[in-house]
Design an enzyme around this catalytic site. Sequence first.
Site, PDB file in Angstrom:
ATOM      1  NE  ARG A  81      -4.059  -1.960   0.377  1.00  0.00           N
ATOM      2  CZ  ARG A  81      -5.247  -1.571   0.849  1.00  0.00           C
ATOM      3  NH1 ARG A  81      -5.487  -0.328   1.111  1.00  0.00           N
ATOM      4  NH2 ARG A  81      -6.191  -2.476   1.035  1.00  0.00           N
ATOM      5  NE  ARG A  98      -6.715   5.080   2.403  1.00  0.00           N
ATOM      6  CZ  ARG A  98      -7.268   4.317   3.309  1.00  0.00           C
ATOM      7  NH1 ARG A  98      -8.406   4.671   3.844  1.00  0.00           N
ATOM      8  NH2 ARG A  98      -6.698   3.183   3.685  1.00  0.00           N
ATOM      9  NE  ARG A 153      -9.507   7.877  -6.605  1.00  0.00           N
ATOM     10  CZ  ARG A 153     -10.009   7.376  -5.487  1.00  0.00           C
ATOM     11  NH1 ARG A 153      -9.299   6.581  -4.728  1.00  0.00           N
ATOM     12  NH2 ARG A 153     -11.251   7.632  -5.124  1.00  0.00           N
ATOM     13  CG  ASP A 178      -9.068  -3.148  -4.398  1.00  0.00           C
ATOM     14  OD1 ASP A 178      -8.447  -2.663  -3.426  1.00  0.00           O
ATOM     15  OD2 ASP A 178      -9.992  -3.978  -4.247  1.00  0.00           O
ATOM     16  CE1 TYR A 236     -13.178  -6.667   2.061  1.00  0.00           C
ATOM     17  CE2 TYR A 236     -11.620  -8.159   1.011  1.00  0.00           C
ATOM     18  CZ  TYR A 236     -11.886  -7.122   1.880  1.00  0.00           C
ATOM     19  OH  TYR A 236     -10.869  -6.539   2.581  1.00  0.00           O
TER      20      TYR A 236
HETATM   21  O1  1CP Z   1       0.252   0.578  -3.089  1.00  0.00           O
HETATM   22  C1  1CP Z   1      -0.957   0.461  -3.365  1.00  0.00           C
HETATM   23  O2  1CP Z   1      -1.834   1.183  -2.936  1.00  0.00           O
HETATM   24  C2  1CP Z   1      -1.275  -0.662  -4.318  1.00  0.00           C
HETATM   25  C3  1CP Z   1      -2.681  -0.869  -4.628  1.00  0.00           C
HETATM   26  C4  1CP Z   1      -3.585  -1.688  -3.744  1.00  0.00           C
HETATM   27  C5  1CP Z   1      -3.445  -2.997  -3.286  1.00  0.00           C
HETATM   28  C6  1CP Z   1      -2.220  -3.877  -3.380  1.00  0.00           C
HETATM   29  C7  1CP Z   1      -4.876  -1.260  -3.366  1.00  0.00           C
HETATM   30  C8  1CP Z   1      -5.434   0.079  -3.628  1.00  0.00           C
HETATM   31  N1  1CP Z   1      -5.548  -2.306  -2.802  1.00  0.00           N
HETATM   32  C9  1CP Z   1      -4.688  -3.381  -2.720  1.00  0.00           C
HETATM   33  C10 1CP Z   1      -4.977  -4.735  -2.241  1.00  0.00           C
HETATM   34  C11 1CP Z   1      -6.118  -4.943  -1.327  1.00  0.00           C
HETATM   35  N2  1CP Z   1      -7.394  -4.448  -1.422  1.00  0.00           N
HETATM   36  C12 1CP Z   1      -6.087  -5.854  -0.250  1.00  0.00           C
HETATM   37  C13 1CP Z   1      -4.888  -6.677   0.093  1.00  0.00           C
HETATM   38  C14 1CP Z   1      -3.844  -5.857   0.782  1.00  0.00           C
HETATM   39  C15 1CP Z   1      -4.014  -5.628   2.266  1.00  0.00           C
HETATM   40  O3  1CP Z   1      -4.254  -6.591   3.004  1.00  0.00           O
HETATM   41  O4  1CP Z   1      -3.872  -4.474   2.670  1.00  0.00           O
HETATM   42  C16 1CP Z   1      -7.336  -5.855   0.348  1.00  0.00           C
HETATM   43  C17 1CP Z   1      -7.769  -6.654   1.552  1.00  0.00           C
HETATM   44  C18 1CP Z   1      -8.173  -4.964  -0.386  1.00  0.00           C
HETATM   45  C19 1CP Z   1      -9.600  -4.670  -0.155  1.00  0.00           C
HETATM   46  C20 1CP Z   1      -9.797  -3.213   0.036  1.00  0.00           C
HETATM   47  N3  1CP Z   1      -9.813  -2.306  -0.991  1.00  0.00           N
HETATM   48  C21 1CP Z   1      -9.912  -2.495   1.246  1.00  0.00           C
HETATM   49  C22 1CP Z   1      -9.908  -3.109   2.649  1.00  0.00           C
HETATM   50  C23 1CP Z   1     -11.287  -3.186   3.219  1.00  0.00           C
HETATM   51  C24 1CP Z   1     -11.332  -3.981   4.542  1.00  0.00           C
HETATM   52  O5  1CP Z   1     -11.775  -5.124   4.533  1.00  0.00           O
HETATM   53  O6  1CP Z   1     -10.906  -3.417   5.566  1.00  0.00           O
HETATM   54  C25 1CP Z   1     -10.023  -1.132   0.916  1.00  0.00           C
HETATM   55  C26 1CP Z   1     -10.185   0.032   1.849  1.00  0.00           C
HETATM   56  C27 1CP Z   1      -9.954  -1.055  -0.507  1.00  0.00           C
HETATM   57  C28 1CP Z   1      -9.954   0.191  -1.348  1.00  0.00           C
HETATM   58  C29 1CP Z   1      -8.599   0.597  -1.807  1.00  0.00           C
HETATM   59  N4  1CP Z   1      -7.723  -0.199  -2.508  1.00  0.00           N
HETATM   60  C30 1CP Z   1      -6.592   0.531  -2.828  1.00  0.00           C
HETATM   61  C31 1CP Z   1      -6.776   1.856  -2.317  1.00  0.00           C
HETATM   62  C32 1CP Z   1      -5.784   2.979  -2.482  1.00  0.00           C
HETATM   63  C33 1CP Z   1      -8.036   1.892  -1.669  1.00  0.00           C
HETATM   64  C34 1CP Z   1      -8.683   3.079  -1.003  1.00  0.00           C
HETATM   65  C35 1CP Z   1      -9.525   3.735  -2.025  1.00  0.00           C
HETATM   66  C36 1CP Z   1     -10.181   4.973  -1.537  1.00  0.00           C
HETATM   67  O7  1CP Z   1     -11.178   4.849  -0.812  1.00  0.00           O
HETATM   68  O8  1CP Z   1      -9.694   6.035  -1.943  1.00  0.00           O
END
Ligand code: 1CP
Length: 363
Positions: free
Chosen positions: A40, A44, A53, A89, A172
Amino acid sequence: MTSAVLPSSHPLVDGRTAASPLVTALRGGKPAHRPIWFMRQAGRSLPEYMEARAGTGMLEACLTPGLASEITLQPVRRYGVDAAIFFSDIVVPMKIAGVDVDIKAGVGPVFGRPIRTMADIEALPDLGVAGDRGVFDAGLDAVRAAVRLTVDELGPTPLIGFAGAPFTLAAYMVDGRPSRDHLGARELMHTSPEVWQALVSWTARAAGLFLRAQVVAGASAVQLFDSWAGSLSQADYVRHCAGGSRAALTAVADMDIPRIHFAANAGHLLNDLGAAGATALGVDYRTPLDEAARLTGGAYALQGNIDPAMLAAPIDALTRHVQDVLDRGSEARGHVVNLGHGMPPHANPDVVKRIVDLVHERG
Ligand code: 1CP
């Protein structure tokens, strides 16, 4: 060394990334300095991400090649990390397939129609096969385009492609939204094992095709995120989930690409995560790396495991913690420094930069 399946212009084949610190460490070697990147690292915590974004939905951003590429490159420019992780994602392949899914700000993935029955699974879109130019294969073009733009800019820095593992995706899809204990998915595997296996098969195929598209387009390594697998007992992981993860990783194994398998809170699963077709293991911050190396008999390169909470600690304590991670990581077959889970949204970019510089000086 690399299989003929990769195009001759691929960064691993044309010499750009094959000897990079990341690929060297993932293949069990000792590069000139210890490579570092952060799960990540885009997103953000970066003001330039918030600016790029602004006004664009998360999934729309992922599927707009120029924007996804720009966001992928931002942390590489700012921090000088040794790898980019593709900005996307885990639910992007579902969106491309035509599933009713969105990412709601402040919530995460939300599905319009939770998956509970065999009829729900039969109603999921057909994924086709690689290269058939059906809805899914053609929809992956946006991913391929973003990867190509990104590796053209990255030069010698490898891009890591990724996907979500079947259990984490199912966590999910069954509940329809983020859940605390992933109880819906864990119940389904016991109440309806055949429905569960059908869901695992579908998600594994989606993840495998998503990974393969990223690799063929230019990714030099992949990571399978099974973030929530730590909520499973070892017996349930092996019996109900490992086969799906193996199918997803096997979708790229013929290309001899480094394959990292990560689960949080999963010290009890390390050997099973490895046996599911990985060449490297992401270790969360609860299991010290020297212990992880011992538990797995030195069979895998290890990635991790700075505690994300330590980013907020006084700099002396953080420096000692990073040195401890480096010392313990030198027991591994190859060590890639990372956090033990994702970057906190409020992480201070100046602190993150200091960690990168510290690892490059001392590692
Ligand atoms: O560096 C990076 O940001 C790379 C991109 C990336 C990756 C590798 C994003 C962008 N998501 C992910 C993988 C991801 N997505 C995982 C596995 C990684 C981890 O365990 O942290 C998981 C579980 C998700 C699911 C997801 N997508 C969540 C978690 C929800 C929960 O269950 O708590 C969230 C908040 C997202 C949205 C998301 N994905 C990525 C971003 C930058 C965001 C936030 C988007 C926003 O609201 O602006």
